[in-house]
Motif scaffolding. Structure first.
Motif, mmCIF file in Angstrom:
data_model
loop_
_atom_site.group_PDB
_atom_site.id
_atom_site.type_symbol
_atom_site.label_atom_id
_atom_site.label_comp_id
_atom_site.label_asym_id
_atom_site.label_seq_id
_atom_site.Cartn_x
_atom_site.Cartn_y
_atom_site.Cartn_z
ATOM 1 N N ALA A 105 -7.040 -55.476 -81.627
ATOM 2 C CA ALA A 105 -8.746 -56.473 -82.132
ATOM 3 C C ALA A 105 -8.906 -57.813 -81.827
ATOM 4 C CB ALA A 105 -8.093 -56.716 -83.661
ATOM 5 N N LYS A 106 -7.589 -58.327 -81.015
ATOM 6 C CA LYS A 106 -8.516 -59.421 -80.290
ATOM 7 C C LYS A 106 -8.933 -59.083 -79.044
ATOM 8 C CE LYS A 106 -6.463 -63.327 -76.989
ATOM 9 N NZ LYS A 106 -5.446 -63.707 -76.455
ATOM 10 N N ASN A 107 -8.826 -57.918 -78.506
ATOM 11 C CA ASN A 107 -9.161 -57.456 -76.711
ATOM 12 C C ASN A 107 -10.658 -56.568 -77.208
ATOM 13 O OD1 ASN A 107 -9.276 -56.689 -74.217
ATOM 14 N ND2 ASN A 107 -9.472 -54.121 -75.029
ATOM 15 N N ALA A 108 -10.618 -56.202 -78.548
ATOM 16 C CA ALA A 108 -12.159 -55.431 -79.489
ATOM 17 C C ALA A 108 -13.216 -56.842 -79.351
ATOM 18 C CB ALA A 108 -12.362 -55.047 -80.208
ATOM 19 N N LEU A 109 -12.720 -58.240 -79.467
ATOM 20 C CA LEU A 109 -13.466 -59.038 -79.872
ATOM 21 C C LEU A 109 -13.887 -59.720 -78.620
ATOM 22 C CD1 LEU A 109 -11.574 -60.965 -83.061
ATOM 23 C CD2 LEU A 109 -13.942 -59.495 -82.978
ATOM 24 N N GLU A 110 -13.147 -59.965 -78.100
ATOM 25 C CA GLU A 110 -13.361 -59.924 -76.518
ATOM 26 C C GLU A 110 -14.607 -59.588 -76.203
ATOM 27 O OE1 GLU A 110 -9.402 -60.558 -74.923
ATOM 28 O OE2 GLU A 110 -9.230 -62.943 -75.468
ATOM 29 N N TYR A 111 -14.831 -58.141 -75.711
ATOM 30 C CA TYR A 111 -14.783 -57.551 -75.326
ATOM 31 C C TYR A 111 -16.409 -57.373 -75.720
ATOM 32 C CZ TYR A 111 -17.084 -52.606 -73.690
ATOM 33 O OH TYR A 111 -17.304 -51.752 -73.230
ATOM 34 N N GLU A 112 -16.260 -57.087 -77.697
ATOM 35 C CA GLU A 112 -17.878 -57.107 -78.213
ATOM 36 C C GLU A 112 -19.196 -58.668 -77.576
ATOM 37 O OE1 GLU A 112 -19.739 -57.948 -82.255
ATOM 38 O OE2 GLU A 112 -17.606 -57.326 -81.972
ATOM 39 N N MET A 113 -18.430 -59.954 -77.532
ATOM 40 C CA MET A 113 -17.903 -61.127 -76.850
ATOM 41 C C MET A 113 -18.548 -61.533 -75.387
ATOM 42 S SD MET A 113 -16.109 -64.959 -76.677
ATOM 43 C CE MET A 113 -15.327 -64.170 -75.695
ATOM 44 N N THR A 114 -18.460 -60.397 -74.922
ATOM 45 C CA THR A 114 -18.812 -59.996 -73.417
ATOM 46 C C THR A 114 -19.599 -59.777 -73.118
ATOM 47 O OG1 THR A 114 -16.758 -60.135 -72.587
ATOM 48 C CG2 THR A 114 -18.426 -59.105 -71.075
ATOM 49 N N MET A 115 -20.365 -58.332 -73.956
ATOM 50 C CA MET A 115 -21.385 -57.820 -74.013
ATOM 51 C C MET A 115 -22.337 -58.166 -74.619
ATOM 52 S SD MET A 115 -21.607 -54.629 -73.190
ATOM 53 C CE MET A 115 -22.920 -53.776 -73.827
ATOM 54 N N ASN A 116 -22.365 -59.180 -75.693
ATOM 55 C CA ASN A 116 -23.954 -60.204 -76.285
ATOM 56 C C ASN A 116 -23.801 -61.356 -75.030
ATOM 57 O OD1 ASN A 116 -23.032 -58.741 -78.801
ATOM 58 N ND2 ASN A 116 -21.773 -60.346 -79.787
ATOM 59 N N PHE A 117 -23.221 -61.784 -74.304
ATOM 60 C CA PHE A 117 -23.205 -62.392 -73.055
ATOM 61 C C PHE A 117 -24.478 -61.928 -72.550
ATOM 62 C CE2 PHE A 117 -22.480 -64.576 -69.297
ATOM 63 C CZ PHE A 117 -22.620 -66.011 -69.189
ATOM 64 N N LEU A 118 -23.328 -60.914 -71.859
ATOM 65 C CA LEU A 118 -24.197 -59.876 -70.552
ATOM 66 C C LEU A 118 -25.725 -59.597 -71.843
ATOM 67 C CD1 LEU A 118 -21.025 -57.535 -69.096
ATOM 68 C CD2 LEU A 118 -23.218 -59.441 -68.812
ATOM 69 N N ASN A 119 -25.875 -58.952 -72.540
ATOM 70 C CA ASN A 119 -27.345 -58.165 -73.004
ATOM 71 C C ASN A 119 -28.142 -59.740 -73.370
ATOM 72 O OD1 ASN A 119 -26.576 -55.840 -74.170
ATOM 73 N ND2 ASN A 119 -25.953 -55.807 -75.761
ATOM 74 N N GLY A 120 -27.642 -61.325 -73.064
ATOM 75 C CA GLY A 120 -29.017 -62.267 -73.235
ATOM 76 C C GLY A 120 -29.254 -62.473 -71.964
ATOM 77 N N LYS A 121 -28.104 -63.025 -71.098
ATOM 78 C CA LYS A 121 -28.825 -62.321 -69.897
ATOM 79 C C LYS A 121 -29.368 -61.508 -69.104
ATOM 80 C CE LYS A 121 -25.871 -65.608 -67.446
ATOM 81 N NZ LYS A 121 -26.122 -66.531 -66.310
ATOM 82 N N ILE A 122 -29.299 -60.053 -69.714
ATOM 83 C CA ILE A 122 -30.142 -59.294 -68.967
ATOM 84 C C ILE A 122 -31.895 -59.162 -69.978
ATOM 85 C CG2 ILE A 122 -30.614 -56.899 -69.682
ATOM 86 C CD1 ILE A 122 -27.416 -56.354 -68.748
ATOM 87 N N SER A 123 -31.338 -60.038 -71.546
ATOM 88 C CA SER A 123 -32.540 -59.581 -72.233
ATOM 89 C C SER A 123 -33.655 -60.751 -71.226
ATOM 90 C CB SER A 123 -32.002 -60.187 -74.148
ATOM 91 O OG SER A 123 -31.686 -59.334 -74.580
ATOM 92 N N GLY A 124 -32.877 -61.869 -71.146
ATOM 93 C CA GLY A 124 -33.899 -63.331 -70.907
ATOM 94 C C GLY A 124 -34.601 -62.592 -69.204
#
Length: 134
Positions: A105-124
């Motif tokens: 569960a912790k790893n899944a949250l960290e994975y999602e957090m990383t994906m959100n960060f990368l999505n934000g960078k790419i969207s920018g």
């Protein structure tokens, strides 16, 4: 001006692969919770991340015959056996399902957090590239 993906995405691009490998290891541990003699495995995340930061991307294997395929191996984090937190139940299995589920569960949250960060960078970047069009 050239756009460097390494500078843009930083180390976050490497953490996705490491988190994916970690999820696979934890899932294997959970799947083998009732397998006698199975030893729970873990991944040293910091070691794997340091390896990625050093830029160790891939190694080519030497071809010893012209009919051999060219193969590249991407290094992954080193698997290690997890120190059991529970006494041996007699079958030699070291998997603690509750610990593994919490780690997953912790790893899944960290994975999602990383994906959100990368999505934000790419969207920018997409927004910046699109702003020149009119």
């Amino acid at each position: 001006m050239a756009l460097s993906m390494d500078k843009l995405l930083g180390i976050q691009q490497y953490t996705l692969g490491i988190r994916t490998q970690r999820a696979e290891l934890i899932a294997n541990n959970i799947a083998n919770a009732d397998t006698p003699g199975y030893k729970a495995k873990g991944l040293d995340f910091q070691q794997a991340l340091a390896q990625a930061q050093r830029g160790i991307q891939s190694h080519s294997l030497a071809r010893t015959h012209e009919k051999h395929f060219s193969v590249e191996i991407s290094p992954q984090g080193q698997e290690k056996f997890r120190v059991p937190s529970q006494p041996d139940t007699g079958d030699g299995n070291t998997v603690d399902v509750q610990v593994e589920q919490n780690l997953y569960a912790k790893n899944a949250l960290e994975y999602e957090m990383t994906m959100n960060f990368l999505n934000g960078k790419i969207s920018g970047v997409k927004k910046a590239l699109g702003s020149g069009q009119a």
